[in-house]
Every structure is written in structure tokens, then in C-alpha cells.
Design a protein around this motif. Structure first.
Motif, PDB file in Angstrom:
ATOM      1  N   GLU A  15      22.528 -35.349 -33.406  1.00 52.65           N
ATOM      2  CA  GLU A  15      21.535 -36.405 -33.631  1.00 52.65           C
ATOM      3  C   GLU A  15      20.318 -35.929 -34.428  1.00 52.65           C
ATOM      4  O   GLU A  15      19.432 -36.727 -34.723  1.00 52.65           O
ATOM      5  CB  GLU A  15      21.106 -37.025 -32.304  1.00 52.65           C
ATOM      6  CG  GLU A  15      22.143 -37.970 -31.736  1.00 52.65           C
ATOM      7  CD  GLU A  15      21.527 -39.100 -30.949  1.00 52.65           C
ATOM      8  OE1 GLU A  15      20.594 -39.749 -31.446  1.00 52.65           O
ATOM      9  OE2 GLU A  15      21.980 -39.317 -29.815  1.00 52.65           O
ATOM     10  N   ARG A  16      20.297 -34.659 -34.785  1.00 51.77           N
ATOM     11  CA  ARG A  16      19.277 -34.221 -35.741  1.00 51.77           C
ATOM     12  C   ARG A  16      19.616 -34.713 -37.140  1.00 51.77           C
ATOM     13  O   ARG A  16      18.760 -34.717 -38.028  1.00 51.77           O
ATOM     14  CB  ARG A  16      19.161 -32.698 -35.741  1.00 51.77           C
ATOM     15  CG  ARG A  16      18.656 -32.115 -34.423  1.00 51.77           C
ATOM     16  CD  ARG A  16      18.381 -30.643 -34.530  1.00 51.77           C
ATOM     17  NE  ARG A  16      19.582 -29.900 -34.886  1.00 51.77           N
ATOM     18  CZ  ARG A  16      19.576 -28.617 -35.282  1.00 51.77           C
ATOM     19  NH1 ARG A  16      18.443 -27.965 -35.393  1.00 51.77           N
ATOM     20  NH2 ARG A  16      20.714 -28.015 -35.558  1.00 51.77           N
ATOM     21  N   TRP A  28      11.809 -22.647 -27.021  1.00 52.39           N
ATOM     22  CA  TRP A  28      10.739 -23.489 -26.489  1.00 52.39           C
ATOM     23  C   TRP A  28       9.685 -23.734 -27.563  1.00 52.39           C
ATOM     24  O   TRP A  28       9.309 -22.820 -28.285  1.00 52.39           O
ATOM     25  CB  TRP A  28      10.097 -22.833 -25.280  1.00 52.39           C
ATOM     26  CG  TRP A  28       9.382 -23.798 -24.385  1.00 52.39           C
ATOM     27  CD1 TRP A  28       8.040 -24.044 -24.344  1.00 52.39           C
ATOM     28  CD2 TRP A  28       9.983 -24.650 -23.404  1.00 52.39           C
ATOM     29  NE1 TRP A  28       7.764 -25.000 -23.407  1.00 52.39           N
ATOM     30  CE2 TRP A  28       8.940 -25.401 -22.802  1.00 52.39           C
ATOM     31  CE3 TRP A  28      11.293 -24.875 -22.975  1.00 52.39           C
ATOM     32  CZ2 TRP A  28       9.166 -26.338 -21.804  1.00 52.39           C
ATOM     33  CZ3 TRP A  28      11.518 -25.798 -21.987  1.00 52.39           C
ATOM     34  CH2 TRP A  28      10.467 -26.512 -21.405  1.00 52.39           C
ATOM     35  N   PRO A  29       9.216 -24.967 -27.725  1.00 52.04           N
ATOM     36  CA  PRO A  29       8.253 -25.257 -28.795  1.00 52.04           C
ATOM     37  C   PRO A  29       6.940 -24.490 -28.611  1.00 52.04           C
ATOM     38  O   PRO A  29       6.460 -24.310 -27.487  1.00 52.04           O
ATOM     39  CB  PRO A  29       8.031 -26.768 -28.673  1.00 52.04           C
ATOM     40  CG  PRO A  29       8.461 -27.115 -27.280  1.00 52.04           C
ATOM     41  CD  PRO A  29       9.546 -26.157 -26.933  1.00 52.04           C
ATOM     42  N   ALA A  30       6.375 -24.039 -29.718  1.00 50.37           N
ATOM     43  CA  ALA A  30       5.136 -23.272 -29.674  1.00 50.37           C
ATOM     44  C   ALA A  30       3.954 -24.122 -29.235  1.00 50.37           C
ATOM     45  O   ALA A  30       2.998 -23.612 -28.640  1.00 50.37           O
ATOM     46  CB  ALA A  30       4.867 -22.664 -31.049  1.00 50.37           C
ATOM     47  N   GLU A  37      11.412 -33.039 -32.412  1.00 49.85           N
ATOM     48  CA  GLU A  37      10.325 -32.110 -32.111  1.00 49.85           C
ATOM     49  C   GLU A  37      10.742 -30.910 -31.267  1.00 49.85           C
ATOM     50  O   GLU A  37      10.036 -29.901 -31.251  1.00 49.85           O
ATOM     51  CB  GLU A  37       9.188 -32.850 -31.396  1.00 49.85           C
ATOM     52  CG  GLU A  37       8.600 -34.006 -32.206  1.00 49.85           C
ATOM     53  CD  GLU A  37       7.415 -34.645 -31.512  1.00 49.85           C
ATOM     54  OE1 GLU A  37       6.590 -33.895 -30.943  1.00 49.85           O
ATOM     55  OE2 GLU A  37       7.319 -35.878 -31.531  1.00 49.85           O
ATOM     56  N   VAL A  38      11.840 -31.006 -30.536  1.00 47.49           N
ATOM     57  CA  VAL A  38      12.289 -29.891 -29.706  1.00 47.49           C
ATOM     58  C   VAL A  38      13.756 -29.600 -30.011  1.00 47.49           C
ATOM     59  O   VAL A  38      14.461 -30.421 -30.602  1.00 47.49           O
ATOM     60  CB  VAL A  38      12.106 -30.180 -28.197  1.00 47.49           C
ATOM     61  CG1 VAL A  38      10.643 -30.461 -27.881  1.00 47.49           C
ATOM     62  CG2 VAL A  38      12.986 -31.350 -27.763  1.00 47.49           C
ATOM     63  N   SER A  39      14.220 -28.430 -29.577  1.00 47.24           N
ATOM     64  CA  SER A  39      15.594 -28.018 -29.869  1.00 47.24           C
ATOM     65  C   SER A  39      16.583 -28.763 -28.982  1.00 47.24           C
ATOM     66  O   SER A  39      16.222 -29.285 -27.916  1.00 47.24           O
ATOM     67  CB  SER A  39      15.741 -26.519 -29.630  1.00 47.24           C
ATOM     68  OG  SER A  39      15.663 -26.229 -28.236  1.00 47.24           O
ATOM     69  N   PRO A  40      17.858 -28.808 -29.396  1.00 50.09           N
ATOM     70  CA  PRO A  40      18.875 -29.409 -28.531  1.00 50.09           C
ATOM     71  C   PRO A  40      18.934 -28.752 -27.155  1.00 50.09           C
ATOM     72  O   PRO A  40      19.166 -29.433 -26.151  1.00 50.09           O
ATOM     73  CB  PRO A  40      20.169 -29.173 -29.318  1.00 50.09           C
ATOM     74  CG  PRO A  40      19.737 -29.138 -30.748  1.00 50.09           C
ATOM     75  CD  PRO A  40      18.398 -28.463 -30.728  1.00 50.09           C
ATOM     76  N   ALA A  41      18.714 -27.437 -27.083  1.00 54.69           N
ATOM     77  CA  ALA A  41      18.750 -26.740 -25.795  1.00 54.69           C
ATOM     78  C   ALA A  41      17.652 -27.235 -24.864  1.00 54.69           C
ATOM     79  O   ALA A  41      17.868 -27.399 -23.652  1.00 54.69           O
ATOM     80  CB  ALA A  41      18.622 -25.239 -26.010  1.00 54.69           C
ATOM     81  N   VAL A  42      16.472 -27.488 -25.405  1.00 47.60           N
ATOM     82  CA  VAL A  42      15.376 -28.012 -24.587  1.00 47.60           C
ATOM     83  C   VAL A  42      15.706 -29.408 -24.086  1.00 47.60           C
ATOM     84  O   VAL A  42      15.411 -29.763 -22.935  1.00 47.60           O
ATOM     85  CB  VAL A  42      14.055 -28.006 -25.387  1.00 47.60           C
ATOM     86  CG1 VAL A  42      12.955 -28.731 -24.621  1.00 47.60           C
ATOM     87  CG2 VAL A  42      13.618 -26.584 -25.691  1.00 47.60           C
ATOM     88  N   VAL A  43      16.332 -30.213 -24.921  1.00 46.82           N
ATOM     89  CA  VAL A  43      16.727 -31.559 -24.510  1.00 46.82           C
ATOM     90  C   VAL A  43      17.707 -31.489 -23.338  1.00 46.82           C
ATOM     91  O   VAL A  43      17.542 -32.182 -22.324  1.00 46.82           O
ATOM     92  CB  VAL A  43      17.366 -32.329 -25.688  1.00 46.82           C
ATOM     93  CG1 VAL A  43      17.936 -33.666 -25.202  1.00 46.82           C
ATOM     94  CG2 VAL A  43      16.342 -32.561 -26.791  1.00 46.82           C
ATOM     95  N   VAL A  44      18.729 -30.636 -23.469  1.00 52.41           N
ATOM     96  CA  VAL A  44      19.736 -30.522 -22.406  1.00 52.41           C
ATOM     97  C   VAL A  44      19.102 -29.999 -21.124  1.00 52.41           C
ATOM     98  O   VAL A  44      19.353 -30.523 -20.027  1.00 52.41           O
ATOM     99  CB  VAL A  44      20.891 -29.604 -22.857  1.00 52.41           C
ATOM    100  CG1 VAL A  44      21.873 -29.384 -21.704  1.00 52.41           C
ATOM    101  CG2 VAL A  44      21.612 -30.207 -24.050  1.00 52.41           C
ATOM    102  N   ALA A  67       3.552 -37.214 -27.195  1.00 54.43           N
ATOM    103  CA  ALA A  67       3.817 -38.034 -26.017  1.00 54.43           C
ATOM    104  C   ALA A  67       5.154 -38.755 -26.142  1.00 54.43           C
ATOM    105  O   ALA A  67       5.854 -38.966 -25.140  1.00 54.43           O
ATOM    106  CB  ALA A  67       2.686 -39.045 -25.832  1.00 54.43           C
ATOM    107  N   THR A  68       5.545 -39.117 -27.369  1.00 47.27           N
ATOM    108  CA  THR A  68       6.834 -39.791 -27.579  1.00 47.27           C
ATOM    109  C   THR A  68       7.992 -38.887 -27.206  1.00 47.27           C
ATOM    110  O   THR A  68       8.936 -39.304 -26.512  1.00 47.27           O
ATOM    111  CB  THR A  68       6.973 -40.232 -29.043  1.00 47.27           C
ATOM    112  OG1 THR A  68       5.938 -41.154 -29.367  1.00 47.27           O
ATOM    113  CG2 THR A  68       8.330 -40.896 -29.279  1.00 47.27           C
ATOM    114  N   ALA A  69       7.943 -37.622 -27.647  1.00 51.89           N
ATOM    115  CA  ALA A  69       9.018 -36.680 -27.341  1.00 51.89           C
ATOM    116  C   ALA A  69       9.069 -36.360 -25.852  1.00 51.89           C
ATOM    117  O   ALA A  69      10.149 -36.347 -25.239  1.00 51.89           O
ATOM    118  CB  ALA A  69       8.833 -35.402 -28.144  1.00 51.89           C
TER     119      ALA A  69
END
Length: 301
Positions: A84-85, A196-198, A29-36, A203-205
Motif C-alpha cells: 500500500e505504499r 521506528w520514526p525519528a 509516515e511509518v514503516s510497514p513493520a511499525v504498522v503491523v 495525528a492522522t497517522a
């Protein structure tokens, strides 16, 4: 080892087998950059209050600390999240198990390890064969690039401990980790902002990102430091043999990820080869410095 030490060891083996599952959930649901950014920012906010009194010594070693942060966190975590995508979390965790083998080879090249005995060479061969099998299993479903990304992650995890062993031996682990997480958060922030997601993720993400920062980063490093203090660095880094199995079990049981005969064979070869390659026998010469004695010696992924 005491019961308390075994409890810490079991906790760390479980905690550092979990990130692959959480990353897989988050990057849906979000980009790798947001995860990091999320995991490093949360980890930095939690650890900095414990570390601020010792930040001066980190500043005195700022360039090696920066190199360690790039090799241990920024580069690997971007690549891992992107891979992991396309790769299953279980396969990603198994491929990371090759990192201690790469660390051994690099330590021999730069002189931290004086000799690699025959049994350890057999381990190297088995581990390479296992990675080839895992790569074959991964490329069947994802293509070559995600597998290559995971091998680059393993390279980063292999080089970072050598930097720490050569240049950061006098830097306390806790403030160094807090600063490295802060650096990683600052570097990833512009990329996270651009992607950044729009809309608010599920809740899982969101829960996966919070757990990555709190459980698999901040708490994990604090427990790992305690484990090193109680069991010693050599025993502490043995979690590298266990957390890939945890990643495999979680991926298969909770997400229904497939496990083919090729992947199963590769897993056995990598884990057995890594154990043989990194164990020390009475016939092996003592190393100039102990490889894997730093927080980077057994990375969370």
C-alpha cells in the motif's frame, strides 16, 4: 436473520472495508513493520484479558496456532502494508477479494471440498479474469511487485482457514486470536524498533494506527465471533463480498483515488466470480468440512 444480525453484518462489512484506507494513511509516515506492530500489539492488549482463562488449550495446539498466525497475520499484514505504499487502498481491497476463490481451490486440492460444480468453475474463471484486469490497472501506476505482494496476501488468507479447519477446530476463536496477535506483535517488534520514526508522526497517522488496532482488529474479531454465533459461519463469511466495495468507495470518495475502466471491470468480475465460485448449489456435493468457518475465512486485511 434478525435485525440484530443484519446490524452486525453491516457493521462488519464496513469495519473490514476500512483497514485498507487506514493502512494507506499510516504507511505514508511509518514503516510497514511499525504498522503491523501497532495494530497487533493494540489488539493483543485489548483481547488478552477476555481470553486468558482459555490460554491452556491454545498452548496445546501451539504449532498450528503459530502457523495460523504467520499465514493470517504476520505475513499478509507485512506484505499488505508494504504494497500500500505503492497501490491505492481501493485497489488493494479489491485484490484481496480473490482470497475466497483461492481458498476454494486449495480446499479442493486437500480434500476439504469434494466437488466443484460447473457454475462455480465459471466463477473461478471470472475471478481470475478480474484479478488479471485489476493487476493490469495496478501495474500501470505502481509496477508489478505491489500487485504480486497482494496476491501473496490472498494466498496467506486462503491457506490459513485450511490450517484452522484441519488442526484448530477444538480451539476457541477468541483466545486463539488473542494469542496470534501477541505472536505477531512479538515477531514484528524488532523490525518496528529498527524502523521506528525519528519524529512523532502526524495525528492522522497515529489515529490510523490506533483505529487499526482498536476498531479493525480487536473490536472486529469480537463482533465477528458474535456474528458467527448468530448467523452461522457461512452467512458470516459473506462479508468478503461486501468489504472490497467499501474499500473502493472509501478510497475514491475520501482520498480521490482514481478508478479506471480496467479497474472497474476487474472489480465487477472479481466480485461476481467470487460470489459464484463460493456459493453452494443443490447440485454440489457437501464438503468434508465447511471452508471459511473460522475467523480466517474472511480476513480484515
Amino acid at each position: 436473520m434478525t435485525r440484530r444480525t443484519w446490524t452486525l453484518f453491516a457493521a462488519m462489512s464496513l469495519i473490514w472495508g476500512v483497514p485498507y484506507l487506514l493502512i494507506s494513511e499510516a504507511v505514508a509516515e511509518v514503516s510497514p513493520a511499525v504498522v503491523v506492530f501497532a495494530r497487533t500489539a493494540i489488539g493483543a492488549v485489548v483481547l488478552l484479558p477476555f481470553a486468558w482463562r482459555q490460554l491452556r488449550v491454545v498452548w496445546e495446539h501451539r504449532w498450528p496456532v503459530l502457523a495460523f498466525a504467520l499465514l493470517e497475520m504476520v505475513g499478509p499484514w507485512f506484505l499488505l502494508s508494504d504494497a500500500e505504499r505503492h497501490l491505492s487502498s481501493s485497489l488493494a481491497g479489491l485484490l484481496i477479494a480473490f482470497a475466497p476463490v483461492l481458498a476454494l481451490v486449495m480446499a479442493r486440492v486437500i480434500g476439504l471440498e469434494r466437488k466443484i460444480g460447473g457454475l462455480r468453475i465459471i466463477g473461478l474463471v471470472l475471478a481470475v479474469a478480474g484479478v488479471a484486469a485489476l493487476g493490469g490497472g495496478g501495474m500501470e501506476s505502481s509496477g508489478a511487485w505491489p500487485v504480486v505482494e497482494m496476491l501473496f496476501v490472498a494466498v496467506g488468507y486462503a491457506i490459513a482457514p485450511q490450517v484452522a479447519a484441519l488442526k484448530l477446530g477444538d480451539v476457541p476463536a477468541l483466545p486463539m486470536t488473542a494469542v496470534c496477535l501477541t505472536v505477531a506483535a512479538l515477531i514484528s517488534a524488532p523490525f518496528a524498533a529498527a524502523t521506528w520514526p525519528a519524529s512523532l508522526p502526524s495525528a492522522t497517522a497515529v489515529g490510523s494506527l490506533v483505529l487499526l488496532g482498536l476498531l479493525c482488529t480487536a473490536l472486529a474479531f469480537l463482533l465477528f465471533f458474535r456474528l458467527i454465533a448468530e448467523a452461522g459461519p457461512a452467512r458470516a463469511t459473506a462479508i468478503a463480498y461486501v468489504n472490497p466495495v467499501v474499500a473502493l468507495a472509501l478510497g475514491v470518495s475520501l482520498r480521490g483515488e482514481p478508478i479506471t475502466l480496467l479497474i472497474a471491470a476487474g472489480a465487477v468480475l472479481v466480485l461476481a466470480g467470487t460470489f459464484l465460485a463460493t456459493r453452494r448449489s443443490a447440485h454440489d456435493a457437501e464438503p468434508a468440512l465447511e471452508v471459511g468457518a473460522t475467523p480466517g475465512g474472511s480476513s480484515p486485511g
